[in-house]
Design a protein around this motif. Structure first.
Motif, PDB file in Angstrom:
ATOM      1  N   GLY A 183     -67.230  79.970 -40.752  1.00 10.75           N
ATOM      2  CA  GLY A 183     -68.665  79.997 -40.534  1.00 10.75           C
ATOM      3  C   GLY A 183     -69.383  80.737 -41.648  1.00 10.75           C
ATOM      4  N   GLU A 225     -65.469  83.352 -37.271  1.00 14.49           N
ATOM      5  CA  GLU A 225     -66.795  83.348 -36.653  1.00 14.49           C
ATOM      6  C   GLU A 225     -67.525  84.688 -36.767  1.00 14.49           C
ATOM      7  OE1 GLU A 225     -66.546  80.360 -32.951  1.00 14.49           O
ATOM      8  OE2 GLU A 225     -65.019  81.939 -32.864  1.00 14.49           O
ATOM      9  N   ASP A 249     -78.121  84.247 -33.719  1.00 15.56           N
ATOM     10  CA  ASP A 249     -78.423  83.550 -32.460  1.00 15.56           C
ATOM     11  C   ASP A 249     -79.250  82.294 -32.724  1.00 15.56           C
ATOM     12  OD1 ASP A 249     -77.054  85.401 -30.967  1.00 15.56           O
ATOM     13  OD2 ASP A 249     -78.823  86.603 -30.480  1.00 15.56           O
ATOM     14  N   ASN A 277     -77.007  79.665 -34.328  1.00 18.78           N
ATOM     15  CA  ASN A 277     -76.164  79.033 -33.312  1.00 18.78           C
ATOM     16  C   ASN A 277     -76.952  78.002 -32.516  1.00 18.78           C
ATOM     17  OD1 ASN A 277     -73.829  80.517 -33.939  1.00 18.78           O
ATOM     18  ND2 ASN A 277     -74.442  82.215 -32.616  1.00 18.78           N
ATOM     19  N   GLU A 287     -76.302  73.894 -31.761  1.00 17.67           N
ATOM     20  CA  GLU A 287     -75.995  73.451 -30.405  1.00 17.67           C
ATOM     21  C   GLU A 287     -76.372  71.997 -30.175  1.00 17.67           C
ATOM     22  OE1 GLU A 287     -77.605  75.942 -27.430  1.00 17.67           O
ATOM     23  OE2 GLU A 287     -76.269  77.630 -27.850  1.00 17.67           O
ATOM     24  N   LYS A 341     -66.735  73.326 -32.823  1.00 18.94           N
ATOM     25  CA  LYS A 341     -67.538  74.290 -32.085  1.00 18.94           C
ATOM     26  C   LYS A 341     -67.309  75.685 -32.644  1.00 18.94           C
ATOM     27  CE  LYS A 341     -68.609  75.620 -27.306  1.00 18.94           C
ATOM     28  NZ  LYS A 341     -68.192  75.442 -25.894  1.00 18.94           N
ATOM     29  N   LYS A 342     -68.402  76.400 -32.897  1.00 18.70           N
ATOM     30  CA  LYS A 342     -68.285  77.765 -33.401  1.00 18.70           C
ATOM     31  C   LYS A 342     -69.459  78.579 -32.883  1.00 18.70           C
ATOM     32  CE  LYS A 342     -68.512  76.323 -37.666  1.00 18.70           C
ATOM     33  NZ  LYS A 342     -69.046  74.948 -37.485  1.00 18.70           N
ATOM     34  N   HIS A 343     -69.256  79.883 -32.807  1.00 20.90           N
ATOM     35  CA  HIS A 343     -70.324  80.777 -32.367  1.00 20.90           C
ATOM     36  C   HIS A 343     -70.284  82.001 -33.259  1.00 20.90           C
ATOM     37  CE1 HIS A 343     -73.240  82.490 -29.524  1.00 20.90           C
ATOM     38  NE2 HIS A 343     -72.630  83.635 -29.759  1.00 20.90           N
ATOM     39  N   TYR A 384     -79.260  74.751 -40.852  1.00 23.22           N
ATOM     40  CA  TYR A 384     -78.304  75.816 -40.558  1.00 23.22           C
ATOM     41  C   TYR A 384     -78.001  76.621 -41.824  1.00 23.22           C
ATOM     42  CZ  TYR A 384     -73.614  77.773 -39.632  1.00 23.22           C
ATOM     43  OH  TYR A 384     -72.521  78.593 -39.512  1.00 23.22           O
ATOM     44  N   THR A 438     -78.964  80.677 -42.360  1.00 21.47           N
ATOM     45  CA  THR A 438     -77.900  81.658 -42.571  1.00 21.47           C
ATOM     46  C   THR A 438     -77.926  82.283 -43.961  1.00 21.47           C
ATOM     47  OG1 THR A 438     -76.390  79.818 -43.104  1.00 21.47           O
ATOM     48  CG2 THR A 438     -76.353  80.688 -40.849  1.00 21.47           C
TER      49      THR A 438
END
Length: 782
Positions: free
Chosen positions: A28, A311, A322, A325, A329, A336-338, A605, A609
């Motif tokens: 990530g 992650e 947040d 993420n 979604e 899938k990553k958080h 995204y 980030t």
């Protein structure tokens, strides 16, 4: 000795100590990807793997060099003086391919091949153009050699034919597709005849060699038992096939892969040992040929893959993560990553809603001025989807004296076509502006510096005879000076004046820049949009003429203006993203294809980030339409609409400045509506709130890659046919529930069926759309 468990987090430790078999590391944003690679390199050598057996493939020589240097320092710091990484082969795919092709001649070549540089490639293509009689002096609209070379390269890297590529990227050049295809074939034959290879050939010739030469493939297997590839999400199709060949999971023409039971003695020494590191959510270079399916299909193409997720983020605060993420979604597929961080605190991101796109630049400039009190200029960045979107902000920052540097596009003050257009406006204000006159006159073929000075002197001394003769000899020049006179005779607003300049200049623009005039025209239209915020032409011209007064001071600190593509891999303490409305971000064409919209989501995204602490998201409430001279409500980007309001502060530009909108708190016990929910006006009770859809599914590789989704035909009100225009509402077909799903717009409620094959559908946040039934998945009753 290196204490891996003390110096790495659990996920990094798992990756750094996974020394066997195929491994996929999903890293990530800001999760310490490079650190993990460095520690694994050190661990491989410390575990007894000879450095010469390791192959590290990256996308830049600098990245490979830095990783190896860091690994050397790590080993030295640990006191393991007997361990050395000097033998590791690290570099780009192309450099590695060249090293093999120097040892083994390319297939079909009678002698060793010579690699061409960019000048050689242009010269060769120019020879082929001449041989085919293409693009002669009389055909000014034929694409330039450099442009054609670029499209030939794109066709190779994307493995597309020329017609398909031009139809999607440069439809104005589509009529030349057959000639460009002929030229590409002639260029290939020319290289083959002269034993030449260009940059792209290196990868394809290596693949061909390894696919048909058992000796070459065995040599590679013996030389490199452990392969590591960085930024795997940015690989193209041929690079992914090379990874499979080099690791032994594909064996070309030599029988089954190791996973299928290869004969003894023919398996790579590392047992098919390959680790790739990347993030499918940061795959944003499809226009260069990168294919996100390479990383998503990796477990299917490399059976037995061990999947590791990084992650924990070391860059951003949790509120920024947040929001990032939440952007992911809504993705329809992917790993899938958080993202999370151990950092404490952090302010909520700000969604800033300027009154319009015209006032947005001023709002952002004022916010930058406030941020400069908190951060050094080098720690502040403004990101945008396309280079022209920063023009208005550039003007505002120049007026304020704020230093800035632009990346991923040229400044409006440096763009030749912008300078051309502005020269007309400057002459309308001051007909004796020599610099502007020189610029305008140079647009006419045959007028050089000497003639230009003579004509300027004639105008300055009111020598009408000389000017008339020149106008007769140079019709284009005559038309230009007559046009300037017409501008001066009328009292035009800056917006109207620039609109007329664009109309007058467009034929010249098409002639001068046939390869990319649509993109340049878009920039000029943006300039006309900016003009709408001015009432004084003198002031507008003055602002346009302001250069950064600190430009020559080189390394002095400056605010960064950058396209998002150019910002990948970088980070700043404060980041502002502008123009977050539909048809700007995501771009207009991205709404037509599911895969394009998903890449725009990944672009968002990546942008989010880049921020460590402060994140501002600008969503203009209205857009100015120059054609109709009115402002129209703007539809916020779908990537903003899906973000829960609890994850950001909302600031609105009012008539007295910015003000924070209070957070709405639903009554106790009230159900919270998901941004994805579809209201059901007919259902009773709780069902009226809609059902929250299942979270995005984790990517599971299938047996084969899905075919690309065809463009979605969407009709507007004017093109819906007689039945629709008459307001005839047909009932739903038997068994249909009244709901449907669409690849791009999600779940929607069917408002009406329009015979013979269309539906009018209400998509939450997207409004009413009329779409052919073939592109909808109709939900059945029960």
């Amino acid at each position: 000795m290196i204490d891996f468990s003390k110096e790495l987090n659990p996920a990094q430790l798992e990756a750094a100590t996974a020394l066997d078999g195929p491994v996929l590391v999903i890293a990530g944003a800001g999760s310490g990807k490079t650190r993990t690679i460095v520690y694994r390199l050190a661990n491989l050598v410390a575990s007894g793997v000879p450095a010469s057996k390791i192959l590290l493939l990256t996308f830049t020589r600098k990245a490979a060099r830095e990783m190896l240097e860091r690994a050397e320092r790590l080993v030295f710091r640990s006191g393991s003086a007997h361990i050395s990484l000097a033998g590791v082969q690290g570099g780009t795919f192309h450099a590695f391919a060249y090293s093999v092709l120097r040892t083994f001649k390319p297939v079909g070549f009678e002698r060793a091949a010579t690699v061409m540089d960019s000048a050689d490639m242009l010269a060769a293509l120019q020879v082929c153009k001449g041989d085919l009689g293409l693009g002669g002096k009389g055909d000014k609209s034929f694409p330039k050699t450099q442009t054609i070379l670029g499209y030939i390269s794109k066709c190779r890297n994307r493995e597309q034919d020329m017609e398909t590529l031009l139809m999607r990227e440069a439809p104005h050049l589509f009529p030349y597709a057959p000639d460009m295809q002929r030229l590409a074939a002639a260029y290939t034959a020319f290289k083959r005849d002269k034993s030449l290879l260009d940059y792209d050939d290196l990868l394809f010739e290596l693949e061909k060699l390894l696919s048909v030469s058992r000796e070459a493939l065995a040599w590679c297997w013996k030389k490199h038992s452990h392969i590591m590839i960085d930024e795997y999400q940015d690989t193209n199709l041929v690079q992914a096939r090379l990874a499979s060949l080099l690791s032994g999971f594909s064996r070309g023409a030599f029988g089954p892969s190791p996973a299928e039971g290869a004969p003894d003695g023919e398996t790579p020494q590392g047992g098919g040992n390959i680790m790739v590191v990347g993030d499918d959510a940061q795959s944003i270079y499809a226009f260069r040929g990168a294919d996100v399916r390479n990383i998503r299909d990796f477990p299917h193409l490399f059976p037995g893959t061990r999947l590791i997720r990084l992650e924990e983020n070391y860059r951003s605060t949790q509120p920024v993560l947040d929001l990032a993420n939440a952007v992911l979604e809504g993705a329809s597929e992917g790993y899938k990553k958080h993202l999370f961080t151990e950092k404490k605190g952090g302010d909520l991101p700000q969604v800033i809603r300027p009154r319009s796109d015209l006032s947005q630049a001023n709002v952002v400039a004022q916010r930058i001025a406030e941020l400069l009190a908190l951060y050094p200029a080098r720690e502040i960045a403004v990101l945008f989807r396309a280079g022209y979107q920063s023009y208005h902000l550039e003007i505002q920052l120049a007026r304020m004296g704020v230093r800035f540097a632009k990346y991923g596009g040229i400044r409006y003050t440096e763009a030749a076509h912008v300078k051309d257009a502005v020269s007309f406006a400057r002459l309308a204000v001051n007909p004796l502006d020599f610099t502007a006159f020189q610029r305008m006159a140079s647009l006419t073929k045959g007028i050089g510096d000497k003639t230009c000075r003579k004509l300027y002197d004639a105008l300055r001394h009111s020598d009408a005879g000389t000017v008339a003769k020149a106008a007769k000899k140079y019709p284009d020049f005559g038309a230009d000076i007559a046009f300037v006179d017409s501008l001066r005779l009328r009292h035009l607003s800056p917006e109207t004046l620039f609109g007329e300049i664009i109309a007058h200049y467009t034929p010249k623009l098409q002639e001068l820049y046939p390869d990319d005039y649509p993109k340049r025209l878009q920039g000029l239209e943006q300039l006309a949009q900016i003009a709408a915020s001015y009432t004084d032409l003198d002031l507008f011209i003055s602002d346009l003429s302001l250069d950064d007064p600190f430009e020559e001071e080189g390394e002095r600190e400056h605010v960064t203006l950058s396209t998002i593509h150019s910002a990948k891999g970088l980070e700043w303490s404060a980041v502002i993203i502008i123009d977050l409305v539909e048809e700007r971000f995501p771009s207009r064409h991205a709404l037509q294809r599911h895969e394009d919209l998903e890449e725009e989501r990944r672009l968002m995204y990546v942008a989010v980030t880049r921020a460590r602490e402060y994140l501002g998201l600008c969503v203009p409430a209205t857009l100015y339409s120059r054609g109709s001279a009115v402002t129209v409500p703007a539809e916020p980007s779908p990537f903003i609409r899906i973000i829960p309001s609890t994850l950001y502060e909302e600031w609105l530009e009012g008539f007295t400045g910015l003000a924070r909108r209070p957070v709405f708190t639903p009554p106790v016990g009230a159900a919270r509506r998901s941004p994805f929910d579809v209201p059901d006006d007919d259902a009773p009770g709780d069902d009226a709130l809609g059902e929250r859809p299942a979270p995005p599914r984790e990517f599971k590789p299938g047996p084969a890659r899905a075919a690309s989704i065809p463009p979605v035909p969407i009709a507007d009100d004017a093109a819906r046919g007689e039945g629709a225009s008459a307001g005839l509402i047909s009932p739903l077909r038997q068994g249909e529930s009244g709901y449907c799903r669409h690849k791009v717009f999600g779940r929607g409620k069917i408002v009406q069926f329009l015979p013979p094959d269309k539906y009018r559908v209400n998509f939450p946040g997207m409004g009413l759309k009329v779409i052919m039934g073939a592109y909808l998945e109709i939900e059945k009753e029960g």
